[in-house]
Enzyme design. Structure first.
Site, PDB file in Angstrom:
ATOM      1  N   TYR A   1       0.829  -1.204   0.000  1.00 38.96           N
ATOM      2  CA  TYR A   1       0.000   0.000   0.000  1.00 38.96           C
ATOM      3  C   TYR A   1       0.855   1.242   0.000  1.00 38.96           C
ATOM      4  O   TYR A   1       2.069   1.180   0.216  1.00 38.96           O
ATOM      5  CB  TYR A   1      -0.944  -0.006   1.197  1.00 38.96           C
ATOM      6  CG  TYR A   1      -0.301   0.354   2.519  1.00 38.96           C
ATOM      7  CD1 TYR A   1       0.532  -0.530   3.178  1.00 38.96           C
ATOM      8  CD2 TYR A   1      -0.519   1.613   3.098  1.00 38.96           C
ATOM      9  CE1 TYR A   1       1.115  -0.191   4.398  1.00 38.96           C
ATOM     10  CE2 TYR A   1       0.066   1.955   4.311  1.00 38.96           C
ATOM     11  CZ  TYR A   1       0.882   1.050   4.952  1.00 38.96           C
ATOM     12  OH  TYR A   1       1.475   1.389   6.139  1.00 38.96           O
TER      13      TYR A   1
ATOM     14  N   LYS B   1       6.452  -1.969   2.000  1.00 37.90           N
ATOM     15  CA  LYS B   1       5.268  -1.330   2.606  1.00 37.90           C
ATOM     16  C   LYS B   1       4.076  -2.269   2.439  1.00 37.90           C
ATOM     17  O   LYS B   1       3.197  -2.055   1.595  1.00 37.90           O
ATOM     18  CB  LYS B   1       5.014   0.044   1.984  1.00 37.90           C
ATOM     19  CG  LYS B   1       4.123   0.926   2.867  1.00 37.90           C
ATOM     20  CD  LYS B   1       4.209   2.364   2.448  1.00 37.90           C
ATOM     21  CE  LYS B   1       3.224   3.265   3.156  1.00 37.90           C
ATOM     22  NZ  LYS B   1       3.326   3.307   4.607  1.00 37.90           N
TER      23      LYS B   1
ATOM     24  N   GLU C   1      12.172   2.899  14.147  1.00 40.57           N
ATOM     25  CA  GLU C   1      11.282   3.979  13.675  1.00 40.57           C
ATOM     26  C   GLU C   1      10.093   4.002  14.622  1.00 40.57           C
ATOM     27  O   GLU C   1      10.202   3.531  15.748  1.00 40.57           O
ATOM     28  CB  GLU C   1      10.892   3.745  12.209  1.00 40.57           C
ATOM     29  CG  GLU C   1      10.253   2.395  11.943  1.00 40.57           C
ATOM     30  CD  GLU C   1       9.919   2.138  10.481  1.00 40.57           C
ATOM     31  OE1 GLU C   1       9.735   3.092   9.704  1.00 40.57           O
ATOM     32  OE2 GLU C   1       9.800   0.951  10.121  1.00 40.57           O
TER      33      GLU C   1
ATOM     34  N   LEU D   1      11.000   1.385   7.185  1.00 46.56           N
ATOM     35  CA  LEU D   1      10.422   1.801   5.912  1.00 46.56           C
ATOM     36  C   LEU D   1      11.207   3.021   5.408  1.00 46.56           C
ATOM     37  O   LEU D   1      11.448   3.955   6.181  1.00 46.56           O
ATOM     38  CB  LEU D   1       8.953   2.181   6.093  1.00 46.56           C
ATOM     39  CG  LEU D   1       8.272   2.582   4.781  1.00 46.56           C
ATOM     40  CD1 LEU D   1       8.020   1.354   3.909  1.00 46.56           C
ATOM     41  CD2 LEU D   1       6.958   3.291   5.041  1.00 46.56           C
TER      42      LEU D   1
HETATM   43  N1  PDD Z   1       2.898   5.241   7.145  1.00 47.68           N
HETATM   44  N2  PDD Z   1       7.489   4.101   8.902  1.00 47.68           N
HETATM   45  C1  PDD Z   1       6.335   3.404   8.899  1.00 47.68           C
HETATM   46  C2  PDD Z   1       6.283   2.084   9.598  1.00 47.68           C
HETATM   47  C3  PDD Z   1       5.211   3.922   8.227  1.00 47.68           C
HETATM   48  O1  PDD Z   1       4.083   3.210   8.201  1.00 47.68           O
HETATM   49  C4  PDD Z   1       5.293   5.192   7.603  1.00 47.68           C
HETATM   50  C5  PDD Z   1       4.135   5.803   6.874  1.00 47.68           C
HETATM   51  C6  PDD Z   1       6.518   5.877   7.654  1.00 47.68           C
HETATM   52  C7  PDD Z   1       6.715   7.196   6.972  1.00 47.68           C
HETATM   53  O2  PDD Z   1       6.767   7.014   5.567  1.00 47.68           O
HETATM   54  P1  PDD Z   1       6.300   8.189   4.571  1.00 47.68           P
HETATM   55  O3  PDD Z   1       7.113   9.396   4.903  1.00 47.68           O
HETATM   56  O4  PDD Z   1       6.623   7.668   3.219  1.00 47.68           O
HETATM   57  O5  PDD Z   1       4.848   8.381   4.825  1.00 47.68           O
HETATM   58  C8  PDD Z   1       7.594   5.296   8.296  1.00 47.68           C
HETATM   59  C9  PDD Z   1       1.693   5.695   6.500  1.00 47.68           C
HETATM   60  C10 PDD Z   1       1.456   7.150   6.628  1.00 47.68           C
HETATM   61  C11 PDD Z   1       0.528   4.841   6.992  1.00 47.68           C
HETATM   62  O6  PDD Z   1       0.749   3.649   7.183  1.00 47.68           O
HETATM   63  O7  PDD Z   1      -0.581   5.355   7.158  1.00 47.68           O
END
Ligand code: PDD
Length: 293
Positions: free
Chosen positions: A33, A148, A181, A206
């Site tokens: 996703y 992801k 993270e 991620l």
């Molecule tokens: N999540 N780490 C994890 C585990 C995440 O799920 C996300 C983002 C990030 C930040 O990634 P980015 O900057 O590309 O959004 C880091 C999204 C927002 C979600 O699962 O809703």
């Protein structure tokens, strides 16, 4: 006009949009996703999200998904038809619909594609100005957090712990005490020399699209960045701690569990990067070439 969602080739009223009970997303979390921020009716870093979902699909050997150009058309249609100026796009691609069996289905089975776009308020200005509190939990996720995938149960449990503790997020640490993270955002600290540290790319985190943008913004601002893992102990003694993500932007953290960070107020680095990120969003939404195909 009803709120529309895209499911496997059709734009449907959101409440009638459904997937099969045999979809591998629901039975095995065999899906990937993306979540993209929409600001001023345009996506932030659309190209970065397309690149990452293409990589996630490749890592899981899910083939036959719509091309980046087709996904762009679908996203654009939903943003337009739902008249979203500020919100999020959600894209989910599963390995498809097949009778339940652990191994991959026949190559003829096509991936299932869901796309939604909805209005969501930006992360709270008030919280960002005061700084947020996080709690900590052991990182119990699988060994490929760089993909992801929708296998998010450990993230869900970590975030729920934060909700119950009235905290903004949960910082995750390994048995060795390294911060990886947070449940849905990347984690950062500023050391005593003013250098920003964040976990290096690899299977443990991620590769955040926001993380990449913020590294660039920090470098442009002349703030040194080192992509190296740091311990929870280092974070507790840091000058600053902050988080980044699509739904977080740049969020200063002023408390980790019971420990107040530095003087308990958002630091200069996080405040500077947040301001620069807000300016970046305003600019990038006008110039994202991947959206204008
Ligand atoms: N999540 N780490 C994890 C585990 C995440 O799920 C996300 C983002 C990030 C930040 O990634 P980015 O900057 O590309 O959004 C880091 C999204 C927002 C979600 O699962 O809703």
């Amino acid at each position: 006009m009803p709120h529309l969602a895209y499911v496997n080739g059709r734009y449907l009223p959101h409440r009638h949009a459904q997937v099969s009970i045999d979809d591998r997303a629901s039975q095995f979390a065999d899906a990937v996703y993306e979540v993209t921020c929409i600001a001023n009716g345009r996506p932030v870093d659309h190209a970065g999200h397309l690149t990452r979902i293409t990589r996630s699909l490749k890592e899981l050997r899910i083939s036959g998904a719509p091309s980046a150009a087709v996904l762009t058309v679908i996203c654009r249609e939903l943003v337009r038809r739902n008249r979203i100026t500020r919100g999020i796009i959600y894209i989910q691609i599963s390995r498809g619909i097949a009778p339940r069996a652990h191994g991959f289905p026949a190559a003829s089975v096509k991936p299932s594609v869901i796309v939604t776009a909805r209005a969501v308020a930006p992360p709270s200005e008030t919280v960002a100005e005061q700084g947020a509190k996080v709690i900590t939990a052991e990182d119990i996720r699988w060994g490929r957090c760089d993909i992801k995938s929708t296998s998010l149960l450990p993230n869900v449990l970590a975030r729920q712990a934060a909700v119950e503790a009235k905290a903004f997020e949960t910082l995750l640490y390994t048995p060795e005490g390294m911060v990886t993270e947070a449940s849905a955002s990347n984690a950062w600290m500023v050391d005593k020399d003013g250098t920003i540290l964040t976990h290096p790319l690899g299977h443990e985190i991620l590769g955040g699209v926001t993380r990449a943008a913020v590294i660039k913004l920090a470098k442009d601002a002349g703030i040194p960045v080192k992509e190296r893992a740091f311990t929870l102990q280092e974070a507790l003694a840091a000058r600053e701690v902050f988080l980044t993500g699509t739904t977080t932007f740049v969020m200063p953290i002023v408390q980790v569990d019971d420990r107040v960070i530095a003087n308990g107020a958002p630091g200069t680095v996080a405040r500077t990067l947040r301001a620069r990120y807000l300016a970046y969003i305003a600019h990038v939404t006008e110039t994202d070439a991947a959206w204008n195909v």
